[in-house]
Design an enzyme around this catalytic site. Structure first.
Site, PDB file in Angstrom:
ATOM      1  N   GLU A 125      31.385  29.242  38.348  1.00  0.00           N
ATOM      2  CA  GLU A 125      32.002  28.167  38.174  1.00  0.00           C
ATOM      3  C   GLU A 125      31.678  27.869  36.873  1.00  0.00           C
ATOM      4  O   GLU A 125      32.227  27.180  35.852  1.00  0.00           O
ATOM      5  CB  GLU A 125      31.318  26.909  38.901  1.00  0.00           C
ATOM      6  N   ARG A 135      27.089  23.117  39.402  1.00  0.00           N
ATOM      7  CA  ARG A 135      26.749  24.354  38.585  1.00  0.00           C
ATOM      8  C   ARG A 135      27.137  24.732  37.447  1.00  0.00           C
ATOM      9  O   ARG A 135      26.785  25.652  36.869  1.00  0.00           O
ATOM     10  CB  ARG A 135      27.087  25.518  39.770  1.00  0.00           C
ATOM     11  N   LYS A 182      36.121  41.753  57.782  1.00  0.00           N
ATOM     12  CA  LYS A 182      36.101  40.153  58.213  1.00  0.00           C
ATOM     13  C   LYS A 182      36.839  40.272  59.286  1.00  0.00           C
ATOM     14  O   LYS A 182      37.989  40.647  59.544  1.00  0.00           O
ATOM     15  CB  LYS A 182      36.127  39.315  56.965  1.00  0.00           C
TER      16      LYS A 182
END
Length: 633
Positions: free
Chosen positions: A370, A398, A284
């Site tokens: 979630e 969700r 990253k």
């Protein structure tokens, strides 16, 4: 946009077909120019940064090897799709990124034919790509479907469900690419692993694998023995045993910044049939040392100067609602050792960094899961702990079944701190919290609170936490009025609103505006403007509670005013205004009601104040709507 650097190769690329005309040896130079273009553009506009830098070589290789858009390329979440946009005809519009009328920050189907699936939430790519691959099979079309998913998104149940569904579909041309930027795996990436990946994806190995399978079909015991032997060898050499068991042909891990390895491996995979799984390791922020050193800080950025990474301009001095929550959580944890904090992979975004540092044993990051976060909180509550789930409004969608079935149905004592309620601005409709009042209000046992300012947010969190049963406090992105936040914590009267203007004994008699949440600020401004000629004509109520609604206050105001106006930063349909009308109808009160809120459409990205104004939720819009309504009465 005029950039300070020349891009001799990138300037010749307006679409992937142009990229495929570039000589293979020059692809690293293309990647270098894309990376520089990213730095130049994102430093001016802001947006997702570190994740895009890490996906440059992979993006170039994918568009070089595969025949996009005929071959379907599906990005997961989409915060790594900027290089994809640059290479698919949109580089001249990158300066409009996340601005009103400009490019969206995520893939969007109506923006480009290369954006095969609209995303914003995580872990959808494998399921969508599988659907596309199966559709090609049914239609008799020869095409590949490629899902690019990050290691964080792979933690979600939806991704695992799709993997299991996709496995063992021998005729389905699906390629799942795991873009893994966990640094702990970096030592496993090197010349040997790259060589192994090329070998396992090559025609020789897979030809032997296929031919031997046909020969051994007539001899099941020997075939099973051979299969076990192959799995043992590959399991010893690679970490892909799990994916092989599911039914994928696992290849990797390979270096996601080695262009030659990427192109060679993808070229080999292109000729293979059936579900393939390629494990790519990237870094990253690759190519920009500040982002490599702190990828969390540079995950999403405001405009900055590339030389030193410093943010351009000066930030405001007001604390954000997220900060108010983070401070309250730490203060509450000092008072009550039963408090535990839960986040579905949003420690920084939800303001839990300090809590994690101060109470690591009571901090739970469950990953991008979630549904699990809510059920996990329910289990903790069953054992007498006091879980606080910090979650964005759009992500709580969700976990709706878990909220209904696992928490509310059992009336478990869970506090939900719902961030990013209402419109979020540049992230657009995928991240807007436009529906929480509507989808929460209909659930029995659930309390819903909405603060009008920062201090009220702190007191509401305390009040909701002390309530027995599921309670939700929803607040927007950014800061509020700039109200000073008290260090003390005080219980608010449960289910009671308050009159904010004028004084109770001088209530206006013409219009009563009922404000739900941080729309209180523009409501008060609009009321002042409406009162220029008659200072007693408008009453403003800060309702505070959506559920339980202060029905007594609603009926009192309805009895003494000609017009009731409800204002909320939620969809009008089923929201707080609907609750007011229901209360009036139940009491047999018939009085004109004007509902102001979000329209029955998805509100596109743009600067937060600008799009709120376009929805008529700034002071001028509220004043104008009320004026028009009064004219019609």
């Amino acid at each position: 946009m005029t950039c300070p650097v020349k891009y001799p190769l990138l300037d010749t690329i307006d679409c992937p077909a142009d990229l495929r005309q570039i000589e293979r040896k020059d692809l690293p130079q293309v990647a270098q120019e894309v990376r520089q273009f990213l730095l130049d553009s994102v430093s001016q506009t802001g947006g997702h940064f570190a994740s895009n830098l890490g996906a440059v070589e992979l993006t170039v290789a994918l568009h070089y090897v595969f025949d996009t858009p005929h071959d379907r390329l599906v990005w997961d979440v989409g915060h790594q799709s900027y290089p994809h946009k640059i290479l698919t005809g949109r580089k001249q519009r990158m300066h409009t990124m996340r601005q009103k009328g400009g490019l969206a920050g995520f893939p969007k189907r109506d923006e480009s034919e290369y954006d095969t699936f609209g995303v914003g939430h995580s872990s959808t790519s494998i399921g969508a790509a599988l659907g596309m691959a199966e559709a090609a099979l049914l239609k008799g079309e020869k095409r590949k479907a490629i899902a690019v998913i990050g290691d964080g998104a792979m933690t979600a149940g939806q991704a695992i469900e799709a993997l299991f569904n996709a496995g063992h579909r021998d005729l389905t041309d699906l390629l799942v690419i795991l873009n893994d930027n966990e640094m702990s795996i970096s030592p496993n990436v090197g010349a040997f692993n790259n060589y192994l990946a090329k070998l396992l994806s090559g025609k020789f190995y897979n030809g032997i694998r296929s031919a031997s399978g046909k020969v051994l079909d007539a001899m099941p015991p020997l075939k099973e023995l051979a299969k076990k032997g192959e799995e043992s060898v590959k399991g010893f050499l690679t970490p892909g045993t799990l994916f092989e068991e599911i039914g994928f042909n696992y290849i990797g891990p390979i270096d996601g910044h080695d262009m030659e390895t990427l192109v060679a491996t993808l070229s080999n995979i292109k000729s293979l049939r059936g579900p393939q799984f390629l494990h790519v390791v990237t870094k990253k922020g690759n190519g920009y040392k500040l982002a490599v050193a702190d990828p969390v800080k540079y995950h999403a950025v405001t405009p900055f100067t590339p030389e030193d990474g410093m943010a351009a301009g000066k930030g405001g001095g007001k604390p954000s609602f997220t900060q108010v929550f983070g401070d309250w959580l730490c203060d509450m944890a000092k008072i009550d050792d039963k408090l535990v904090g839960i986040t579905p992979a949003m420690r920084e975004g939800s303001g839990m960094v300090r809590f994690h540092a101060e109470h690591p044993e009571r901090y739970f990051d469950v990953g991008i899961a979630e549904q699990h976060a809510v059920t996990f909180a329910g289990g903790l509550a069953c054992e007498g702990l006091k879980p606080v789930v910090a979650i964005y409004s759009t992500f709580l969608q969700r976990a709706y079944d878990q909220l209904v079935h696992d928490v509310a149905l059992q009336n478990l004592d869970v506090t939900f701190a719902i961030d990013r309620a209402g419109l979020v601005g540049a992230d657009g409709p995928t991240h807007a919290g436009s529906f929480d009042l509507s989808y929460l209000r209909c659930i029995p046992n659930v309390a819903i609170l909405a603060p009008g300012d920062e201090n009220e947010c702190r007191q509401m969190l305390y009040t909701a936490y002390q309530h027995t049963g599921p309670a939700c406090v929803r607040y927007p992105r950014g800061s509020g009025m700039g109200v000073a936040v008290d260090a003390s914590m005080t219980l608010l009267p449960w289910g009671k609103g308050e009159i904010r203007r004028p004084a109770a004994e001088q209530q206006g008699k013409k219009v009563a505006i009922l404000a739900f949440g941080t729309v209180l600020e523009p409501v008060l401004t609009a009321a002042e403007a409406l009162n220029e000629t008659d200072v007693l004509s408008v009453t403003v109520a800060n309702m505070r509670f959506i559920k339980p609604l202060d029905t007594a206050l609603v009926l009192e105001l309805a009895a003494s005013h000609d017009l009731i106006v409800t204002v909320e930063d939620n969809a009008i349909m089923g929201g707080a205004g609907s609750a007011v009308i229901e209360a009036m109808m139940a009491a047999g009160v018939c009085k004109p009601v004007l509902q102001l809120g979000l329209p029955d459409s998805y509100v596109e990205h743009g600067e937060q104040k600008q799009i709120l104004a376009e929805c008529g939720l700034d002071a001028a819009g509220i004043k104008g709507s009320i004026g028009l309504k009064l004219q019609s009465l």
